[in-house]
Design a protein around this motif. Structure first.
Motif, PDB file in Angstrom:
ATOM      1  N   ILE A  83       0.841  -1.203   0.000  1.00 61.30           N
ATOM      2  CA  ILE A  83       0.000   0.000   0.000  1.00 61.30           C
ATOM      3  C   ILE A  83       0.873   1.249   0.000  1.00 61.30           C
ATOM      4  O   ILE A  83       0.663   2.182  -0.787  1.00 61.30           O
ATOM      5  CB  ILE A  83      -0.940   0.004   1.224  1.00 61.30           C
ATOM      6  N   ALA A  84       1.871   1.275   0.877  1.00 60.25           N
ATOM      7  CA  ALA A  84       2.753   2.442   0.954  1.00 60.25           C
ATOM      8  C   ALA A  84       3.609   2.582  -0.291  1.00 60.25           C
ATOM      9  O   ALA A  84       3.877   3.693  -0.763  1.00 60.25           O
ATOM     10  CB  ALA A  84       3.642   2.339   2.202  1.00 60.25           C
ATOM     11  N   ALA A  85       4.044   1.465  -0.865  1.00 63.28           N
ATOM     12  CA  ALA A  85       4.880   1.504  -2.064  1.00 63.28           C
ATOM     13  C   ALA A  85       4.118   2.068  -3.264  1.00 63.28           C
ATOM     14  O   ALA A  85       4.725   2.568  -4.212  1.00 63.28           O
ATOM     15  CB  ALA A  85       5.406   0.109  -2.388  1.00 63.28           C
ATOM     16  N   ALA A  86       2.796   1.999  -3.215  1.00 65.55           N
ATOM     17  CA  ALA A  86       1.976   2.549  -4.293  1.00 65.55           C
ATOM     18  C   ALA A  86       1.671   4.030  -4.083  1.00 65.55           C
ATOM     19  O   ALA A  86       0.935   4.628  -4.870  1.00 65.55           O
ATOM     20  CB  ALA A  86       0.666   1.767  -4.405  1.00 65.55           C
ATOM     21  N   GLY A  87       2.229   4.618  -3.023  1.00 64.05           N
ATOM     22  CA  GLY A  87       2.005   6.032  -2.755  1.00 64.05           C
ATOM     23  C   GLY A  87       0.706   6.316  -2.038  1.00 64.05           C
ATOM     24  O   GLY A  87       0.214   7.452  -2.053  1.00 64.05           O
ATOM     25  N   CYS A  88       0.154   5.301  -1.386  1.00 60.17           N
ATOM     26  CA  CYS A  88      -1.103   5.461  -0.653  1.00 60.17           C
ATOM     27  C   CYS A  88      -0.837   5.400   0.852  1.00 60.17           C
ATOM     28  O   CYS A  88       0.217   4.968   1.292  1.00 60.17           O
ATOM     29  CB  CYS A  88      -2.092   4.371  -1.049  1.00 60.17           C
TER      30      CYS A  88
END
Length: 391
Positions: A83-88
């Motif tokens: 989730i964080a790696a997708a910029g979210c």
């Protein structure tokens, strides 16, 4: 013979790889622009949450009997990283399934597990977590929010500070200390409080971080809580239950930092391959490539420690040392990755269109929360090295 030690698989299983790919695919439909819109409009990222919840990814750590995936923190941290790696950003994944879900699995009564865990596993129930206070900070033994008995129920009075995601939760797991008839404060109690309970006032805290989830100050003015909202079979459960929720919090904090670090390095590496100065890509210069390579090494070390912490927790083994080290390593690695990404982009690193300044504040939070770098160092010095306690 004793039980076998927990295993730490270094090669992702096919299931983990599939989950990571699926979560990344869902999040790619949203991305940082969606998170910024949610922040600007001051609304929770409900669409992203529902998309992930609909596929069962937000409850992968919880037991199957309650509708979860039965895979423990090992898989939930992978979900959080993607989730964080997708910029979210989804801070409630740290709070609701990881902290509150883990506490209820280990310490809730049968009735409480049946009441709350299916909804948490499905993502239809979101529960926030309130421990920090303005005058207590990381010293959980100095909490002043008090719960006293009245007519068989509990009455809460006090203040909580920097509580995440209250705007999209239906309840809050509050840690308070029992106040006896003489006014003395005793051991912690864990109480599940409805967000719309009479006497509970919520005030949003303006933040530099442009995430979708908001931070809140909570005021409890004689909030009455039914006795069956006390987590566990007795009041003595409180302290152990609270700490059993903090290791998942640290693991998920590390996972989010790892995801931020991955994204920063991907953006920086792509830019360094494409940006041409003096007839060659800037990534060909060691002044650019070596700092990025060093950041990559530190990030991968942090990811392994995060996996170790999750594996120990899932095995029921002592996980405090690994969880604290993972949180520390991942936060420091993420900060280095984002900082070097900004430097790699030169002046463009400060332009809003590249999104790196938003990422910096998100990464920088990890050095301070959910536990500060200094308190992790205190923990390691005392518990890992046997040095005298400094506080």
């Amino acid at each position: 013979m004793g039980s076998s030690p927990p295993a730490l698989p270094l090669v992702p299983t096919d299931e983990e790889a599939e989950v990571r790919a699926a979560v990344a695919g869902i999040c790619s439909r949203f991305g940082p622009d969606y998170i910024r819109r949610c922040n600007d409009e001051q609304r929770p990222p409900r669409e992203l949450w529902d998309a992930l919840a609909g596929k069962g990814y937000l409850g992968v750590n919880l037991p199957e009997r309650y509708g979860g995936g039965g895979h423990g923190m090992a898989l939930l941290q992978a979900v959080g990283e993607e989730i964080a790696a997708a910029g979210c950003s989804l801070l409630l994944i740290v709070v609701s399934p990881a902290i509150v879900g883990s506490i209820l699995v280990r310490h809730g009564t049968d009735e409480q597990r049946e009441r709350w865990l299916p909804g948490i596993a499905a993502g239809s129930t979101r529960i926030a977590f309130a421990i920090t206070e303005p005058d207590a900070g990381t010293n959980s033994h100095n909490l002043s929010t008090a719960a006293r008995r009245r007519n068989g129920n509990y009455v809460l009075r006090g203040t909580k500070h920097y509580i995440s995601g209250v705007e999209d939760a239906e309840a809050i797991l509050v840690i308070a200390r029992k106040r006896d008839e003489d006014g003395n404060l005793g051991l912690p109690l864990l109480l599940i409080v409805d967000v719309d309970a009479p006497g509970l006032e919520k005030q949003a805290i303006p933040m530099a971080v442009r995430g979708a989830d908001r931070q809140w100050q909570l005021y409890f003015d004689d909030v009455e809580v039914p006795a069956d909202r006390l987590v566990g079979e007795s009041e003595e459960v409180g302290l152990k239950a609270a700490f059993d929720g903090l290791n998942p919090e640290r693991i998920m904090g590390a996972a989010l930092s790892n995801g931020v670090g991955r994204r920063a390095l991907e953006l920086a590496s792509s830019y360094a391959r494409e940006r041409v100065v003096w007839s060659q890509p800037i990534g060909a210069h060691q002044g650019i490539s070596h700092p990025l390579a060093q950041a990559k090494i530190e990030l991968e070390l942090a990811r392994v420690m995060t996996q170790k912490a999750a594996g120990l927790y899932d095995a029921g083994a002592p996980a405090g040392e690994a969880a604290n080290m993972a949180k520390y390593a991942a936060a420091e690695a993420a900060i280095r990755c984002v900082d070097q990404a900004i430097q790699t982009h030169g002046g463009n690193g400060f332009a809003l269109e590249y999104g790196l300044t938003d990422m910096y504040w998100g990464a920088r939070v990890g050095r301070t929360a959910p536990v500060s770098r200094e308190m992790v160092l205190n923990y390691v010095a005392e518990h890992s090295l046997g040095l005298p306690r400094s506080y």
